[in-house]
Design a protein around this motif. Structure first.
Motif, short mmCIF file in Angstrom:
data_model
loop_
_atom_site.label_atom_id
_atom_site.label_comp_id
_atom_site.label_asym_id
_atom_site.label_seq_id
_atom_site.Cartn_x
_atom_site.Cartn_y
_atom_site.Cartn_z
N PHE A 7 0.86 -1.15 -0.05
CA PHE A 7 0.14 0.02 0.04
C PHE A 7 0.99 1.21 0.03
O PHE A 7 0.69 2.30 -0.86
CB PHE A 7 -0.78 0.11 1.13
N LEU A 283 -11.24 4.76 2.35
CA LEU A 283 -10.39 3.49 2.79
C LEU A 283 -11.57 2.52 2.48
O LEU A 283 -11.11 1.05 2.02
CB LEU A 283 -10.04 3.45 4.14
N ILE A 353 -5.73 1.70 -2.75
CA ILE A 353 -6.62 0.79 -2.19
C ILE A 353 -7.18 -0.04 -3.27
O ILE A 353 -7.12 -1.57 -3.11
CB ILE A 353 -7.85 1.16 -1.34
N VAL A 357 -5.22 -3.43 -2.72
CA VAL A 357 -6.35 -4.32 -1.87
C VAL A 357 -7.21 -5.14 -2.61
O VAL A 357 -7.26 -6.32 -2.61
CB VAL A 357 -6.98 -3.55 -0.72
N CYS A 358 -7.99 -4.45 -3.53
CA CYS A 358 -9.06 -4.79 -4.06
C CYS A 358 -8.86 -5.77 -5.37
O CYS A 358 -9.39 -6.93 -5.36
CB CYS A 358 -10.31 -3.73 -4.80
#
Lengths: 372, 372, 372
Positions: A7, A283, A353, A357-358
């Motif tokens: 990140f 977030l 993100i 993350v996704c």
């Protein structure tokens, strides 16, 4: 920890990307008291060229798509684009001190799509040997453009209501007795039914929606974008697109980012009390939007055989937030929204993100469900 | 004779180069009474884009350099850039009828660096099989930017002094009796120590330097250039640099040259009495600057093993005068300087001398000293 | 039928080309009430860049041509460019309700040359194995530029005459008795020979031609074009041409076409009564112009051995009408002419006729005469 370091790497990478670098550069030179001024005529034509290009890209993608095959995912993309704006309207905008237009612009950006996030997803899917429909990438204008249009129209409706309410209050105030012993005159009472109705209206706060939509569509931002869209669908603008609008896009955007950075600096104080809400939203929102899209994608998977790879693409474009097409559109379409709020949220937090993350999250989910 | 014919070939080649061709073209159409007008908004954005590009080029070169290894040559480059402006300040500017701001702008251009002259030197060094440090070319922003900044700051200090002196004289004149028999009143005598000091100041012509430096740096010219420099050093603007600022540079410069040509035409009369000083300066300065740089380079050669090829590069970039980065910077930074003076000197005489005389001269000198 | 289907294919292809697509797009968004405005400064610089590029293209083509060999075809090209404007002046402009400036602008466009039509002719000649001079394509600036200059100059002379006549009538009216019983005073009679002459002049409608030509040449349109021409002939602008003016041309033209579309929409009503004359002219003119050029080409064929392939090239460039260089030139040079008239005629009908009818026609004619 791997997640956190990924990140942070993405975060610093975003800060160094030309888009955010010029934005921050604009804020820094404004803070240092620069006398640099980009003429209004220049920012007008830059916005025009950027929005025409965004429209052309979408239009040409639509023209080259197989519309019947992609009907259901396409409809879901439109729904997601609109829905994400309304989610922001009823979550972020309700936070204390958060301005509604800023929240709507932020929602518009999170509904709009980042081409580079999508490209990262497609690359990762190929590396993971998960197959997806060739036209999956063409879903993006169907989410991107509805999200931006919705944000602008809803913001204009909101601003219109505010103005009417302000007028009504002002009207009411001006009718109040200014001094004790001041006898109310008869003019307060409606003399005709027509007058009665027109007096009631402000209190109802009923706004005629259609004229505002029409006005939004006629505004410089949306009419350039929709013109580009129509030209992309119905004509063959490839030569000017490839030789002019596309290659100049990123450079012109860097100038606009600089302008927006200088504008943002003068308004950064507005964010002091509410910055935490934008951080929380940025977030959470990409993950929530991604899950909704994943769910709708699974519906299309069972109904029409939409591939699991395609479902991941749909989830990632919903999770992504626009760093490119959105800012110029929103600046022109909702001039009163604060760019430090929406660009900061989207580019500095939302995009890392979505990428960090996704993409791994939804690819993992698809693999669990049997993809690859 | 070979020298003269080379010089003339270079001279005619320069006249045909787009930079000078558009400048002369602008003068010709202005002389023929054209009604062509390039809008102010356009020249503003062109100057912004040119200066941002110049800054980006320098910044990226610095980011990609090994700063510790090049420390001494780098310091010498900065010193040379500043020194050359002061040489012009105390030679060319002292000639009868030469305007100080014109001389400073000319010194700024001769201190700034011509990328194409440097490229010609690097090519000739390779043809002569003289080795030089790979980072030698990266010395150029360290001379280019200090020279231009110095010229602008010193010109602004000078102009500020002039203005104060003019005000003081005006003030003094307005206090003089306007008619015989007019009794001087008491107001000429300071009543307080404060008033006494503030009255003295104009006569001292003491100018607060720092506010003027700050103002120069905040001006549109230097803030665009320094912004580009910072973005080049700290971020990764390569994609917009290579796709936008760099490819558009020469074309935008041609438009600016046309504008400057039209402006220059209206002021060419100013040069009639002083043209010879500019010719003398332009013939001598490149050689003098080159020799100073060659000497400093030899210091670095003995002190830190800087190669003789590198010494030649340092000498040639000191000898060269900017035909590209300088004119837009000076036009924006010293608007009152006469472009026909500084561009004419630099591009029409300085550059042919640097290419045709200085490159062979310093390569020969290096070979005499054992290079190759 | 093959002819008709070819024509229709070309017609639809033209409507989809970026040039006409953006024009129509501009008309459509204007009709829908867009608030999009392209700033005046932007259209000024776009026109400047387009015209400079047109001039540069012509100038460089002339510099790279063998002028002595091409003398006769070159002279015929100039004659044709001028002649075609006068043909429009004495045919189209005489039709009822057709405005003279619109007819002149249309004639200018039909006299100017379409690069793409010429390219289509050269390709077809090669496919038909008909040889032609390598410099035949370089004839185009000799027809293109004279046609545009003639149209602008003749239109300005016409407008000047109109203005003088209007002033004369106004003058006469203001001298008429305003009421019965109003005694004419003596001021109607010239008191001096000078006054007599100056009174006669308006009735003669003698206009001093040279000042108007000079003024046309000094106007922004022609001075940019002639500057480009001179720079193309006498200097070496290849680097800025290839890196700037040429690649940006089509994109900038698309923006100008959009502007002209929006302008055209507001004036389309003017055409309602006269549209049929433009249709008739656009259908016939390319063929007539092509035959005149073919005849002149045959003179050169017999006189100097100009090849039959070259004769076809000359005929096709006379038949072609400009879709690229003409519109920006005429918009700047004859601002009062209606773009819907001249661009509509040229691009929507003239070009398909030139490509679909004239190219096969003149190649067939050349083959009948022994070519290939």
């Amino acid at each position: 920890m791997d997640f956190l370091s990924n990140f942070l790497t993405d975060f610093v990478g975003q800060l160094q990307s030309p888009t955010l670098a010029f934005l921050i550069g604009g804020m820094v030179i404004a803070a240092l008291g620069t006398q640099l001024v980009i003429p209004e005529a220049i920012s007008t034509i830059i916005v025009f060229m950027l929005l025409t290009k965004i429209g052309l890209t979408g239009g040409m993608a639509i023209r080259n798509s197989n519309l019947t095959e992609m009907l259901l995912p396409m409809a879901f993309s439109v729904i997601l684009g609109v829905l994400i704006v309304f989610i922001a309207r009823f979550t972020l905008a309700k936070m204390p001190n958060v301005k509604t237009v800023d929240a709507l612009a932020t929602g518009g950006l999170f509904g709009a799509v980042s081409g580079s996030t999508m490209a990262a997803a497609l690359t990762t899917l190929e590396e993971s040997k998960i197959s997806y429909e060739a036209w999956a990438g063409a879903l993006y204008p169907f989410m991107d453009i509805p999200a931006l249009v919705t944000a602008i129209v809803v913001a204009n409706i909101y601003l219109n209501k505010q103005k009417r309410r302000a007028n009504a209050i002002e009207g009411a105030l001006s009718k109040q007795p200014v001094a004790a012993g001041d006898y109310g005159d008869q003019s307060d009472y409606p003399r005709t039914r027509q007058e009665y109705l027109s007096q009631q209206e402000p209190e109802d706060n009923r706004v005629k929606i259609w004229p505002i939509i029409e006005e939004s569509l006629q505004g410089p931002a949306l009419s350039a974008m929709l013109l580009g869209l129509a030209l992309g669908i119905f004509t063959k603008p490839e030569s000017v697109y490839e030789g002019f609008y596309d290659p100049l896009f990123r450079g012109l955007l860097s100038i606009l980012m600089l302008i927006m950075g200088m504008e943002a600096w003068s308004r950064i104080g507005e964010l002091r009390k509410v910055a935490q809400w934008y951080v929380v939203y940025s977030l959470i929102a990409p993950i929530v939007h991604g899950f909704i899209a994943f769910g709708l994608g699974m519906v299309a998977h069972y109904a029409t055989g939409f591939s699991l790879g395609g479902v991941v693409v749909l989830a990632v474009i919903a999770a992504s937030s626009s760093d490119i097409s959105g800012p110029p559109t929103l600046r022109a379409g909702i001039p009163s929204a604060n760019p430090s709020a929406y660009i900061g949220s989207s580019t500095a937090i939302g995009t890392p993100i979505a990428i960090g993350v996704c993409i791994p999250l939804f690819i993992g989910l698809a693999q669990t469900l049997g993809a690859g």
